[in-house]
Design a protein around this motif. Structure first.
Motif, PDB file in Angstrom:
ATOM      1  N   ASP A  70      43.842  48.937  39.515  1.00  0.00           N
ATOM      2  CA  ASP A  70      43.888  47.862  40.509  1.00  0.00           C
ATOM      3  C   ASP A  70      43.015  46.702  40.048  1.00  0.00           C
ATOM      4  O   ASP A  70      41.820  46.879  39.754  1.00  0.00           O
ATOM      5  N   CYS A  71      43.609  45.519  39.994  1.00  0.00           N
ATOM      6  CA  CYS A  71      42.898  44.338  39.508  1.00  0.00           C
ATOM      7  C   CYS A  71      43.036  43.178  40.486  1.00  0.00           C
ATOM      8  O   CYS A  71      43.985  43.113  41.266  1.00  0.00           O
ATOM      9  N   PHE A  72      42.083  42.261  40.439  1.00  0.00           N
ATOM     10  CA  PHE A  72      42.241  40.981  41.116  1.00  0.00           C
ATOM     11  C   PHE A  72      42.484  39.924  40.049  1.00  0.00           C
ATOM     12  O   PHE A  72      41.967  40.018  38.928  1.00  0.00           O
ATOM     13  N   ALA A  73      43.313  38.939  40.390  1.00  0.00           N
ATOM     14  CA  ALA A  73      43.748  37.949  39.406  1.00  0.00           C
ATOM     15  C   ALA A  73      43.127  36.588  39.690  1.00  0.00           C
ATOM     16  O   ALA A  73      43.059  36.143  40.841  1.00  0.00           O
ATOM     17  N   LEU A  74      42.679  35.927  38.629  1.00  0.00           N
ATOM     18  CA  LEU A  74      42.137  34.577  38.710  1.00  0.00           C
ATOM     19  C   LEU A  74      42.952  33.662  37.803  1.00  0.00           C
ATOM     20  O   LEU A  74      43.353  34.053  36.707  1.00  0.00           O
ATOM     21  N   LYS A  75      43.192  32.443  38.272  1.00  0.00           N
ATOM     22  CA  LYS A  75      43.986  31.465  37.524  1.00  0.00           C
ATOM     23  C   LYS A  75      43.150  30.218  37.265  1.00  0.00           C
ATOM     24  O   LYS A  75      42.474  29.707  38.152  1.00  0.00           O
ATOM     25  N   LEU A  76      43.227  29.738  36.032  1.00  0.00           N
ATOM     26  CA  LEU A  76      42.509  28.526  35.652  1.00  0.00           C
ATOM     27  C   LEU A  76      43.474  27.593  34.937  1.00  0.00           C
ATOM     28  O   LEU A  76      44.123  27.988  33.966  1.00  0.00           O
ATOM     29  N   SER A  77      43.594  26.361  35.421  1.00  0.00           N
ATOM     30  CA  SER A  77      44.495  25.374  34.820  1.00  0.00           C
ATOM     31  C   SER A  77      43.682  24.194  34.297  1.00  0.00           C
ATOM     32  O   SER A  77      42.756  23.718  34.970  1.00  0.00           O
ATOM     33  N   GLY A 100      43.402  35.667  34.294  1.00  0.00           N
ATOM     34  CA  GLY A 100      42.551  36.802  33.970  1.00  0.00           C
ATOM     35  C   GLY A 100      42.686  37.871  35.036  1.00  0.00           C
ATOM     36  O   GLY A 100      42.686  37.569  36.237  1.00  0.00           O
ATOM     37  N   TYR A 101      42.820  39.123  34.606  1.00  0.00           N
ATOM     38  CA  TYR A 101      42.956  40.247  35.532  1.00  0.00           C
ATOM     39  C   TYR A 101      41.732  41.149  35.368  1.00  0.00           C
ATOM     40  O   TYR A 101      41.500  41.707  34.292  1.00  0.00           O
ATOM     41  N   PHE A 102      40.964  41.276  36.450  1.00  0.00           N
ATOM     42  CA  PHE A 102      39.686  41.974  36.408  1.00  0.00           C
ATOM     43  C   PHE A 102      39.753  43.249  37.252  1.00  0.00           C
ATOM     44  O   PHE A 102      40.321  43.247  38.354  1.00  0.00           O
ATOM     45  N   SER A 103      39.168  44.311  36.736  1.00  0.00           N
ATOM     46  CA  SER A 103      39.146  45.579  37.459  1.00  0.00           C
ATOM     47  C   SER A 103      38.405  45.421  38.782  1.00  0.00           C
ATOM     48  O   SER A 103      37.288  44.897  38.825  1.00  0.00           O
ATOM     49  N   GLN A 104      39.024  45.888  39.865  1.00  0.00           N
ATOM     50  CA  GLN A 104      38.362  45.837  41.163  1.00  0.00           C
ATOM     51  C   GLN A 104      37.175  46.795  41.217  1.00  0.00           C
ATOM     52  O   GLN A 104      36.240  46.590  41.987  1.00  0.00           O
ATOM     53  N   LYS A 105      37.200  47.807  40.394  1.00  0.00           N
ATOM     54  CA  LYS A 105      36.133  48.816  40.415  1.00  0.00           C
ATOM     55  C   LYS A 105      34.924  48.388  39.597  1.00  0.00           C
ATOM     56  O   LYS A 105      33.779  48.534  40.039  1.00  0.00           O
ATOM     57  N   THR A 106      35.162  47.843  38.404  1.00  0.00           N
ATOM     58  CA  THR A 106      34.050  47.517  37.503  1.00  0.00           C
ATOM     59  C   THR A 106      33.803  46.017  37.354  1.00  0.00           C
ATOM     60  O   THR A 106      32.727  45.615  36.906  1.00  0.00           O
ATOM     61  N   LEU A 108      35.282  44.231  35.177  1.00  0.00           N
ATOM     62  CA  LEU A 108      35.505  43.884  33.775  1.00  0.00           C
ATOM     63  C   LEU A 108      36.896  43.285  33.573  1.00  0.00           C
ATOM     64  O   LEU A 108      37.857  43.662  34.246  1.00  0.00           O
ATOM     65  N   LEU A 109      36.989  42.359  32.631  1.00  0.00           N
ATOM     66  CA  LEU A 109      38.268  41.742  32.284  1.00  0.00           C
ATOM     67  C   LEU A 109      39.119  42.754  31.523  1.00  0.00           C
ATOM     68  O   LEU A 109      38.729  43.242  30.466  1.00  0.00           O
ATOM     69  N   LEU A 110      40.314  43.056  32.062  1.00  0.00           N
ATOM     70  CA  LEU A 110      41.189  44.052  31.445  1.00  0.00           C
ATOM     71  C   LEU A 110      42.429  43.441  30.804  1.00  0.00           C
ATOM     72  O   LEU A 110      43.015  44.032  29.900  1.00  0.00           O
ATOM     73  N   TYR A 111      42.841  42.276  31.284  1.00  0.00           N
ATOM     74  CA  TYR A 111      44.065  41.669  30.759  1.00  0.00           C
ATOM     75  C   TYR A 111      43.924  40.154  30.831  1.00  0.00           C
ATOM     76  O   TYR A 111      43.459  39.604  31.837  1.00  0.00           O
ATOM     77  N   LEU A 112      44.314  39.490  29.762  1.00  0.00           N
ATOM     78  CA  LEU A 112      44.190  38.036  29.676  1.00  0.00           C
ATOM     79  C   LEU A 112      45.516  37.444  29.229  1.00  0.00           C
ATOM     80  O   LEU A 112      46.112  37.907  28.252  1.00  0.00           O
ATOM     81  N   GLU A 113      45.982  36.433  29.956  1.00  0.00           N
ATOM     82  CA  GLU A 113      47.214  35.734  29.585  1.00  0.00           C
ATOM     83  C   GLU A 113      46.918  34.247  29.461  1.00  0.00           C
ATOM     84  O   GLU A 113      46.459  33.610  30.404  1.00  0.00           O
ATOM     85  N   ASP A 114      47.181  33.704  28.292  1.00  0.00           N
ATOM     86  CA  ASP A 114      46.858  32.315  27.973  1.00  0.00           C
ATOM     87  C   ASP A 114      48.135  31.624  27.506  1.00  0.00           C
ATOM     88  O   ASP A 114      48.754  32.056  26.532  1.00  0.00           O
ATOM     89  N   SER A 115      48.555  30.573  28.197  1.00  0.00           N
ATOM     90  CA  SER A 115      49.793  29.891  27.815  1.00  0.00           C
ATOM     91  C   SER A 115      49.591  28.383  27.832  1.00  0.00           C
ATOM     92  O   SER A 115      48.870  27.851  28.679  1.00  0.00           O
ATOM     93  N   TYR A 116      50.223  27.724  26.874  1.00  0.00           N
ATOM     94  CA  TYR A 116      50.155  26.265  26.850  1.00  0.00           C
ATOM     95  C   TYR A 116      51.428  25.683  26.250  1.00  0.00           C
ATOM     96  O   TYR A 116      52.128  26.321  25.460  1.00  0.00           O
TER      97      TYR A 116
END
Length: 224
Positions: A70-77, A100-106, A108-116
């Motif tokens: 389970d992760c929470f997602a943050l978006k940066l533009s 960026g997808y961060f573990s709700q438990k820890t 920590l950043l678990l998954y990163l998606e970067d597009s341009y």
């Protein structure tokens, strides 16, 4: 990766047998790849260890499971000023979005998606659009001198090229790499400013022939 001060660093990677080097001497950020000679990187460079602070201004966009976690997602533009600063007479940065997808438990950043998306146009030619999406699954966090650092992961890059000048239609290249970090150490003795001097052949602008080579040729990787 070696770092002396927040804006003085150098990193070396080997991808599919090809060496990629990037760094900053505090004034000029640069990179060297197998498909382009050493050249200055626009924007002044970014301390790799400061990436953790990038999301401080990000927008919360919801929750999602990533690899069963389970992760929470943050978006940066990137804002318009940032996009303009990273553009020049032949290449216009249209958008740059980071998830960026961060573990709700820890946390920590678990998954990163970067597009341009970039628009490239030399004088007298039709524009070509490049859309590059890099997705990284980050794993194997270990504590190094009190700091949690990921030591492994898998990265996938999708490079889409489209525009009126492509008679055969859009071209898509897909690259995949698994990576590991063998060792991490702080306060390494012997580092000096001489370790971060840019290459002598550093180019501050992309030569037209090199740009055209990149546009007309695939990177030196095998497509899966």
């Amino acid at each position: 990766m070696w770092q002396m001060l927040p804006d003085i660093w150098q990193i070396e990677l080997v991808l599919a047998g090809h060496k990629v080097v990037a760094g900053s001497d505090g004034t000029v950020a640069w990179r060297h790849t197998p498909w382009l000679p050493a050249h200055a990187a626009r924007g002044g460079g970014l301390d790799p260890l400061a990436v953790s602070g990038v999301f401080s201004a990000a927008q919360y966009v919801g929750e999602k499971q990533m690899a069963g976690t389970d992760c929470f997602a943050l978006k940066l533009s990137a804002d318009q000023k940032n996009l303009t600063d990273r553009s020049d007479s032949t290449a216009e940065m249209i958008k740059h979005v980071l998830f960026g997808y961060f573990s709700q438990k820890t946390g920590l950043l678990l998954y990163l998606e970067d597009s341009y998306l970039t628009r490239v146009q030399s004088p007298g030619t039709h524009p070509t659009y490049w859309e590059i999406t890099m997705s990284t699954n980050i794993q194997d966090y270990r504590t190094v001198e009190g700091v949690m650092i990921a030591h492994a992961g898998q990265s996938t890059v999708l490079i889409a090229r489209f525009g009126d000048c492509l008679r055969s239609g859009p071209a898509i290249t897909r690259l995949q790499e698994s990576w590991t970090i063998d060792d991490v150490a702080f306060n390494v003795p012997g580092l000096s400013m001489d370790c971060f001097i840019p290459p002598k052949e550093l180019k501050t602008d992309f030569p037209k022939e090199d740009l055209q080579y990149w546009i007309s040729s695939s990177p030196p990787f095998d497509n899966p």
